[in-house]
Design a protein around this motif. Sequence first.
Motif, PDB file in Angstrom:
ATOM      1  N   ARG A  10      -7.394   0.222  -3.692  1.00 38.82           N
ATOM      2  CA  ARG A  10      -6.082  -0.138  -3.161  1.00 38.82           C
ATOM      3  C   ARG A  10      -5.053   0.979  -3.308  1.00 38.82           C
ATOM      4  NH1 ARG A  10      -2.991  -5.921  -4.065  1.00 38.82           N
ATOM      5  NH2 ARG A  10      -1.177  -5.374  -2.819  1.00 38.82           N
ATOM      6  N   GLN A  46      -1.348  10.806 -10.202  1.00 37.30           N
ATOM      7  CA  GLN A  46      -0.395  11.040 -11.286  1.00 37.30           C
ATOM      8  C   GLN A  46      -0.354   9.777 -12.132  1.00 37.30           C
ATOM      9  OE1 GLN A  46       3.431  12.304  -9.724  1.00 37.30           O
ATOM     10  NE2 GLN A  46       3.602  13.949 -11.219  1.00 37.30           N
ATOM     11  N   GLU A  95       1.346   3.466 -15.667  1.00 38.92           N
ATOM     12  CA  GLU A  95       1.738   3.724 -14.280  1.00 38.92           C
ATOM     13  C   GLU A  95       0.686   4.628 -13.654  1.00 38.92           C
ATOM     14  OE1 GLU A  95       5.861   4.861 -13.814  1.00 38.92           O
ATOM     15  OE2 GLU A  95       5.354   6.217 -12.177  1.00 38.92           O
ATOM     16  N   LEU A 114      -0.029   6.522  -9.884  1.00 36.31           N
ATOM     17  CA  LEU A 114       0.308   6.828  -8.500  1.00 36.31           C
ATOM     18  C   LEU A 114      -0.956   7.307  -7.804  1.00 36.31           C
ATOM     19  CD1 LEU A 114       2.381   7.461  -6.189  1.00 36.31           C
ATOM     20  CD2 LEU A 114       2.515   9.766  -7.156  1.00 36.31           C
ATOM     21  N   SER A 168      -2.857   7.972  -3.698  1.00 34.53           N
ATOM     22  CA  SER A 168      -2.489   8.419  -2.353  1.00 34.53           C
ATOM     23  C   SER A 168      -2.018   7.269  -1.477  1.00 34.53           C
ATOM     24  CB  SER A 168      -3.677   9.119  -1.695  1.00 34.53           C
ATOM     25  OG  SER A 168      -4.807   8.254  -1.683  1.00 34.53           O
ATOM     26  N   GLU A 169      -2.367   6.029  -1.848  1.00 35.57           N
ATOM     27  CA  GLU A 169      -1.988   4.884  -1.021  1.00 35.57           C
ATOM     28  C   GLU A 169      -0.945   3.972  -1.653  1.00 35.57           C
ATOM     29  OE1 GLU A 169      -3.086   4.705   2.049  1.00 35.57           O
ATOM     30  OE2 GLU A 169      -4.204   6.548   1.688  1.00 35.57           O
ATOM     31  N   GLY A 170      -0.608   4.201  -2.914  1.00 37.47           N
ATOM     32  CA  GLY A 170       0.362   3.304  -3.539  1.00 37.47           C
ATOM     33  C   GLY A 170       0.443   3.561  -5.024  1.00 37.47           C
ATOM     34  N   MET A 171       1.193   2.726  -5.694  1.00 35.12           N
ATOM     35  CA  MET A 171       1.406   2.889  -7.131  1.00 35.12           C
ATOM     36  C   MET A 171       1.304   1.540  -7.810  1.00 35.12           C
ATOM     37  SD  MET A 171       4.775   4.211  -9.307  1.00 35.12           S
ATOM     38  CE  MET A 171       5.872   2.915  -8.723  1.00 35.12           C
ATOM     39  N   VAL A 172       0.846   1.547  -9.047  1.00 38.57           N
ATOM     40  CA  VAL A 172       0.946   0.356  -9.883  1.00 38.57           C
ATOM     41  C   VAL A 172       1.741   0.691 -11.139  1.00 38.57           C
ATOM     42  CG1 VAL A 172      -1.128  -0.865  -9.131  1.00 38.57           C
ATOM     43  CG2 VAL A 172      -1.308   0.856 -10.934  1.00 38.57           C
ATOM     44  N   THR A 173       2.497  -0.303 -11.613  1.00 38.00           N
ATOM     45  CA  THR A 173       3.147  -0.183 -12.918  1.00 38.00           C
ATOM     46  C   THR A 173       2.736  -1.388 -13.759  1.00 38.00           C
ATOM     47  OG1 THR A 173       5.132  -1.281 -12.072  1.00 38.00           O
ATOM     48  CG2 THR A 173       5.150   1.120 -12.106  1.00 38.00           C
TER      49      THR A 173
END
Lengths: 335, 335, 335, 335
Positions: free
Chosen positions: C144, C150, C245, C247, C249-254
């Motif tokens: 996802r 990062q 966290e 990052l 290529s398609e999104g980020m989660v925290t």
Amino acid sequence: MPVPPVRIGLIGAGRIGASHATVIARRVPEATLTVVADPRPGAASELAEPLGARGETSVEALLASDDVDAVVIAASSVAHAELITAAAEAGKHVFSEKPAGMSLAEISAARSAAAAAGVALQVGFNRRFAREFVEAHEAIVAGRLGAVRQLRSLTRDPGRGPSDPDVVPPWTIFTQTLIHDFDTLNWLNPGAQAIDVVATADSLTSPGHPTLLDHATVVIRYDNGAIATAEASFAATYGYDVRGEVLGSEGMVTMGEGARSSLRVHDAAGRVAATSHSDTELLIDAYTGELAEFALAVQQGRAPSVTGDDAFAAFAIAQACIDSMTSGARAGVAR
Amino acid sequence: MPVPPVRIGLIGAGRIGASHATVIARRVPEATLTVVADPRPGAASELAEPLGARGETSVEALLASDDVDAVVIAASSVAHAELITAAAEAGKHVFSEKPAGMSLAEISAARSAAAAAGVALQVGFNRRFAREFVEAHEAIVAGRLGAVRQLRSLTRDPGRGPSDPDVVPPWTIFTQTLIHDFDTLNWLNPGAQAIDVVATADSLTSPGHPTLLDHATVVIRYDNGAIATAEASFAATYGYDVRGEVLGSEGMVTMGEGARSSLRVHDAAGRVAATSHSDTELLIDAYTGELAEFALAVQQGRAPSVTGDDAFAAFAIAQACIDSMTSGARAGVAR
Amino acid sequence: MPVPPVRIGLIGAGRIGASHATVIARRVPEATLTVVADPRPGAASELAEPLGARGETSVEALLASDDVDAVVIAASSVAHAELITAAAEAGKHVFSEKPAGMSLAEISAARSAAAAAGVALQVGFNRRFAREFVEAHEAIVAGRLGAVRQLRSLTRDPGRGPSDPDVVPPWTIFTQTLIHDFDTLNWLNPGAQAIDVVATADSLTSPGHPTLLDHATVVIRYDNGAIATAEASFAATYGYDVRGEVLGSEGMVTMGEGARSSLRVHDAAGRVAATSHSDTELLIDAYTGELAEFALAVQQGRAPSVTGDDAFAAFAIAQACIDSMTSGARAGVAR
Amino acid sequence: MPVPPVRIGLIGAGRIGASHATVIARRVPEATLTVVADPRPGAASELAEPLGARGETSVEALLASDDVDAVVIAASSVAHAELITAAAEAGKHVFSEKPAGMSLAEISAARSAAAAAGVALQVGFNRRFAREFVEAHEAIVAGRLGAVRQLRSLTRDPGRGPSDPDVVPPWTIFTQTLIHDFDTLNWLNPGAQAIDVVATADSLTSPGHPTLLDHATVVIRYDNGAIATAEASFAATYGYDVRGEVLGSEGMVTMGEGARSSLRVHDAAGRVAATSHSDTELLIDAYTGELAEFALAVQQGRAPSVTGDDAFAAFAIAQACIDSMTSGARAGVAR
């Protein structure tokens, strides 16, 4: 109205110049936009006229204008230092987009030119005027966090990376993007001086362009013992992301959360908060604040709250990042 | 282990029965599941055996079992009161899912039967054991909010409404769903007594079934002047939603926010928090807490913290809602 | 119940040992606590007996017990590797608190001993079982987020720093605290290998103890280009803080937000969310999850989901941090 | 600038008048403040002059001024309807603070006067211009929520209640405060018509003033089946609170969360978000938006997006609340 608005000449009718023009004309009552200069035929007039100003194709014409008290520089970064000097020599106060130059020598010269001319010089470090960062700074200055110990500042540009990797100048992520974070960290660690940095960066979005650094993480040591991290990415699909965090001996502050407003849409996907996808949306109040501060400083004959010294100090960290990337080691920060 | 676990017989192997069975067997060390009873052939055994218990098809067999100290009733609501009485008469402590009966008379009789038999009687008002509601209650009891003035409690079932509207008994939204909110409001307004209610409800999900009330908003007046709102819906596409709010003279508390965890996924859709889509997920800790409280009360020979009186008081509000819907006017709440 | 619970012998009746004992006895139905061993007179019995287990003062006695299938090691970190080996040689499955040893050689030897004995070896990396981190891992594995670029992982201990700085062993912040973050980062960047690290750390809470590193920021480069930051502090007045966290290529989660529950108290101070002030509160479900995983792995005769290899990989980063601090430069990560 | 700014005369130099004056003069480039009128000696000049306008003590003088294209009415509510009529008859466009009059007859007359004079008439329903409410409205109109079924709108004034209860006119909570919520609910349920209401209200802050209603909860039924709740309190210690919620067949939106900015201060008290304590802080962008809309409508010769019909419809609900309080029963809403 006791004090007349400051008459602004804007140099550069590009994306950020257009935003600044509108902000000056419509959101800053202490300022009025009189001239826009841009060498591209028609670009200046197209922007200026609907805002009640006139366009020029030459910076010289703008600087020679009687109806310009101060200039706002939104031209290419490589021209900033030279334009600051020219404007100062023309007796105009100067607001320059960051960075104030492409080297410490350039910035130093520009700073000297402004000082010699006795004009105000402000640099566009927008986070200084973003509400949550202002409140954080106030809390820190008031001692609410105690001694500052560990910091983080982050900038991520929206999208999937540069559309034309070939035109991105070397070290852009340090000199153009992270420069905001370097200033933010300096500002949120009041009175402390950056000692050295170690930079880690890579090219991840554009295969075939190994010199395009699009992700970077920088660790900065300060002389009060504080350890700061600055992070940037050129490719955040979820939007423009600006955040900060400061841990002190008495508490912590966090700034930035990404939601565009307090609206939450709840549906089969869950609870969704829309995000901002451009700096000119996310930071519109900060852009207004920095230009209002500039106009007020000019009206009041005082130095702006963000100065050439701040520009130098932030760029000194960017330069140390370049040194660190070149050597692979920790690099000292010039004072 | 000084005190042996309470041996539980579960009546009803349906959806909530299955959840309770698992919770008792696996999450409540003070209890052990010994028997499950359900009249449907095989249903009880299928649930019981993997959990180390045995199945029965008759409640009588369960109530006659020597290895059952207490029963948990998760059968059809229409049978609750009768089962409470039978269990009490068999000398078993009783935890009953809400409501404790289908009328105030039934609940009163069940409560009397438990009292006469000297057994514990607890009703399944789960919010009493949900962490944020517990913390709110503690804050209110500690006086942190001052005088309670305005309250809200809300329950929304996930999905798009009843799949078979014909089988939903009349007034279900009041007696089965909002009964939770009525108890919550009574509990969060400690010492106050509901005076009267005015109910507004409608059938919005199932054209052709005008008597299926699937959305309801109830306003309750309390004798300390507090005004409470209870809201329910049978059709929340975004998940199972349980929230509360109490405004007092000194402050406010809010409970429930919908996010399933602290994970936030940020992508082109924005910042997304997943939501819970079932009570047995959202309230699993509360279900565990209420059954642990029941087992502890039995072990300690004391009354549970949620009693037959609470069941009566909450149902009295549900009954007043039915009266209000019938008359179209405000209706008094029985004491 | 087809499979009998795994009989656990716990080594170490200190703070985390006490938490694990209670979790095993009360929250993990697949396990049962039979023995606790601690050399301090009475300590083991005091913890064990109320939980239905017996106390021993000698580890040898515990390891010789017939009613112990597996051991949970919560002794001093310096003893972990030796205890793992002894337990393995006694034919017991092993769950060890982190780190699995005080050097890569120790961990390697312990790992070999477990392999030679054919027993399960799991290490206590609790974030692997914290809900928001599990959900993040699932999102990443499912693709996802696209390519991981990062990362950040952070651990802050509550309070104002070590009460007795003299007893804190050197490099504790890397080997005891950040080891969690190193494993988390490895796990959230699936398939990637850490290449090198640069560590920045300082002594900020305890003047006069310059070798007590209480704040650290570590940057790790991975062979897929990802850049990770791990941060730790021993002095967070606001509570125990665990966040992450990622990052891509398609999104980020925290992950992690600090609020203890969804309760918000609103008063003159603003809107206040209470925070957790101990790991055994914040991570109770994760502690339960890791011990349940261990018991299940033993029951099912399979390797646990967190292995000795993971212990080695995380410690390799800690060791590289020590090297980096010693040399002042970037240090390679052993494989 | 092709279109000259609308020249505004402001009637009323009180608290909200002062806010509007500053907003007009400094934040709405389409408008310019030319005159302020207030009967209190010096009040108008004191406000007007620093903003570059002049003060008058008589409304007649203001209405007779050639340099006034439009008026903004921020006088006492009891004068609104009469002032609207007078302004309209003087050929001035009118923006009036809510309510547009103190009875449906007054509002109807004012509306007719504006229509007869062919001037624009806008009423100060500020939530129509608050970002999160605008986004909610857009989502609803776009069908993202499906059919609207259950709504909530809430207004709470900061503080501990009226400092001088004797001067609060009867029914203020309905006609002055909840009127905002009534309009919001009408607007967020597009195309639906309120049928009837039942109001519950009490005097809780001011013992000895039983007629001062300071807490109210109103339930409104709409002709599309939707059920709405409007809640108000005059005593929120935690600040000015404006929130909304709409449940539809396809999803839900919530608006308002109370945090003043994204800053979170974490200390021993937990995680703290500062709240707004005044409408002129919380709603400053909405105040700007409504006055910009008014100026634009005048410039463009079109009707504003909030009209006299909206004023009538909202007041019709307030009037029904008064009727409901008087009779104790549900009361119909006039069309």
